[in-house]
Structures are given as C-alpha cells and as structure tokens.
Design an enzyme around this catalytic site. Structure first.
Site, PDB file in Angstrom:
ATOM      1  N   HIS A 107       0.838  -1.202   0.000  1.00  0.00           N
ATOM      2  CA  HIS A 107       0.000   0.000   0.000  1.00  0.00           C
ATOM      3  C   HIS A 107       0.879   1.260   0.000  1.00  0.00           C
ATOM      4  O   HIS A 107       0.673   2.168  -0.812  1.00  0.00           O
ATOM      5  CB  HIS A 107      -0.918  -0.032   1.224  1.00  0.00           C
ATOM      6  CG  HIS A 107      -1.843   1.134   1.332  1.00  0.00           C
ATOM      7  ND1 HIS A 107      -3.171   1.053   1.010  1.00  0.00           N
ATOM      8  CD2 HIS A 107      -1.635   2.421   1.735  1.00  0.00           C
ATOM      9  CE1 HIS A 107      -3.743   2.236   1.206  1.00  0.00           C
ATOM     10  NE2 HIS A 107      -2.833   3.083   1.653  1.00  0.00           N
ATOM     11  N   GLU A 108       1.855   1.296   0.885  1.00  0.00           N
ATOM     12  CA  GLU A 108       2.699   2.487   1.015  1.00  0.00           C
ATOM     13  C   GLU A 108       3.642   2.645  -0.172  1.00  0.00           C
ATOM     14  O   GLU A 108       3.966   3.773  -0.563  1.00  0.00           O
ATOM     15  CB  GLU A 108       3.452   2.468   2.346  1.00  0.00           C
ATOM     16  CG  GLU A 108       2.559   2.419   3.579  1.00  0.00           C
ATOM     17  CD  GLU A 108       1.495   3.507   3.666  1.00  0.00           C
ATOM     18  OE1 GLU A 108       1.679   4.600   3.079  1.00  0.00           O
ATOM     19  OE2 GLU A 108       0.470   3.274   4.330  1.00  0.00           O
ATOM     20  N   HIS A 132       1.852   4.589  -2.736  1.00  0.00           N
ATOM     21  CA  HIS A 132       1.934   6.034  -2.443  1.00  0.00           C
ATOM     22  C   HIS A 132       3.294   6.587  -2.873  1.00  0.00           C
ATOM     23  O   HIS A 132       3.376   7.670  -3.462  1.00  0.00           O
ATOM     24  CB  HIS A 132       1.735   6.315  -0.952  1.00  0.00           C
ATOM     25  CG  HIS A 132       0.337   6.114  -0.474  1.00  0.00           C
ATOM     26  ND1 HIS A 132      -0.778   6.538  -1.171  1.00  0.00           N
ATOM     27  CD2 HIS A 132      -0.127   5.544   0.674  1.00  0.00           C
ATOM     28  CE1 HIS A 132      -1.862   6.229  -0.475  1.00  0.00           C
ATOM     29  NE2 HIS A 132      -1.498   5.625   0.635  1.00  0.00           N
TER      30      HIS A 132
END
Length: 195
Positions: A97-98, A101
């Site tokens: 997920h990160e 980003h």
C-alpha cells in the site's frame, strides 16, 4: 505540509508483543521477508525505473502511538507500525500500500499531500491496487457484501485516511474523492491492470 497520517515513532525499540503487536526487531525481519515477495519486488523495480532510488532504510519498523498500520512520508520513506502488526500478511499489505503512495509521489512530481484531491487519488489507487480490499480481507473485517464490496471498501478506507489529513474536512474529503474517483480508480500504473 501533511503527508500520509504519520506514525509517531517511540523512543527506541519498544517490545509491544504483549499488546498483540510485534517488537520493532520482529517487524523489521518481517519487512525483510516482504521485500522478497513478487508484488513488492515489482513495485520497487518500477519506482527505480521512474527515477526514485530506495535506500536500505526506506522501509522501517517503528512504534506508533496512533491507531494506524503505517505511512509514507516524502523524504523519509515508509514506516510500518510494529505494534499494530501480528502476521506477515499484514506487513506485506502495508508495504505494498505504502509503496503505491511512494510510486505516485515519485511519478507525479507535483503531488501535494495537503491537497485533498491529490491525497484521495493516491489513496484510491493504493486501496484498489494493493489488495487491501480483497473480499477475503473484507470478510475478516466483518463486511459481508459480495457485490460491489471492493469499491465500497476503497471508498471507506479513502475517507478514513483523507479525513485524518489536517487539511481535509469530512466534506472536503468526500468531495475530493468523488471528483477524482473515475480517473484514479482506473489508473493502474505501474500495472497493466488491477492485480
């Protein structure tokens, strides 16, 4: 400038296994295992192809005082909240997920985390592309909807994250999410399609 909700690092390697989480050392070992998974390797490779070199300390385990699993902060990297991690799959999901980003931040060049629409777009992409909203994960969270669960989950998680941004009220977060939804949900880069 506001980034992802920022974990508040504690003052050293606190063992939190008694609280149901992992110590920083245990979590750091789990991060190292995560780096060998195909999805994480793929994302790291594409970050580097985009000109963003990730150092050895780009992803680190920290103790977090807030109820979050991790975060990405421009210039600092990815933090995984050891005291909120219990199993390898949770660490893998946070890292993936990160990394999405980080990829968005790298390729955009002008991503402004204080801009609710920018933040919402990256959250939509991370929620959709990371597998955060896979139906099995949703069932484990207690959400039993079979049709449309993935988009509902992404919307719910985007709102939770963007509302935590001090620059975004609930109304601003909702408006931003709706304004960028179609473009961002359908943007699957660096993948050919949603995994």
């Amino acid at each position: 400038m506001a980034e992802e909700p920022i974990p508040e690092p504690g003052s050293g390697p606190i063992s939190s296994a008694s609280n149901g989480g992992r110590s920083i050392e245990e979590c750091q070992s789990m991060i190292q295992r995560s780096l060998r998974t195909p999805m994480v390797k793929f994302l790291r490779e594409h970050l580097e192809k985009s000109g963003c070199v990730l150092g050895d300390k780009f992803i680190k385990a920290v103790h977090c005082n807030k109820q979050i699993s991790g975060g990405y902060v421009r210039g600092e990297g990815i933090m995984v909240c050891s005291n909120h991690m219990n199993i390898q799959d949770e660490v893998n999901q946070v890292v993936i997920h990160e990394l999405i980003h980080a990829y968005d931040d790298c390729r955009a060049g002008n991503l402004d985390w204080a801009n609710c629409a920018h933040h919402a777009c990256s959250e939509i992409r991370a929620g959709h592309l990371s597998g955060d909203c896979h139906y099995k994960r949703e069932l484990l969270r207690g959400y039993m909807k079979l049709r449309g669960h993935e988009q509902d989950c992404v919307r719910r998680r985007v709102m939770k994250s963007v509302i935590a941004n001090p620059y975004c009220s609930e109304a601003a977060a909702k408006d931003a999410m709706e304004a960028v939804w179609d473009v961002c949900y359908n943007d699957t880069q660096p993948f050919d399609r949603a995994p």
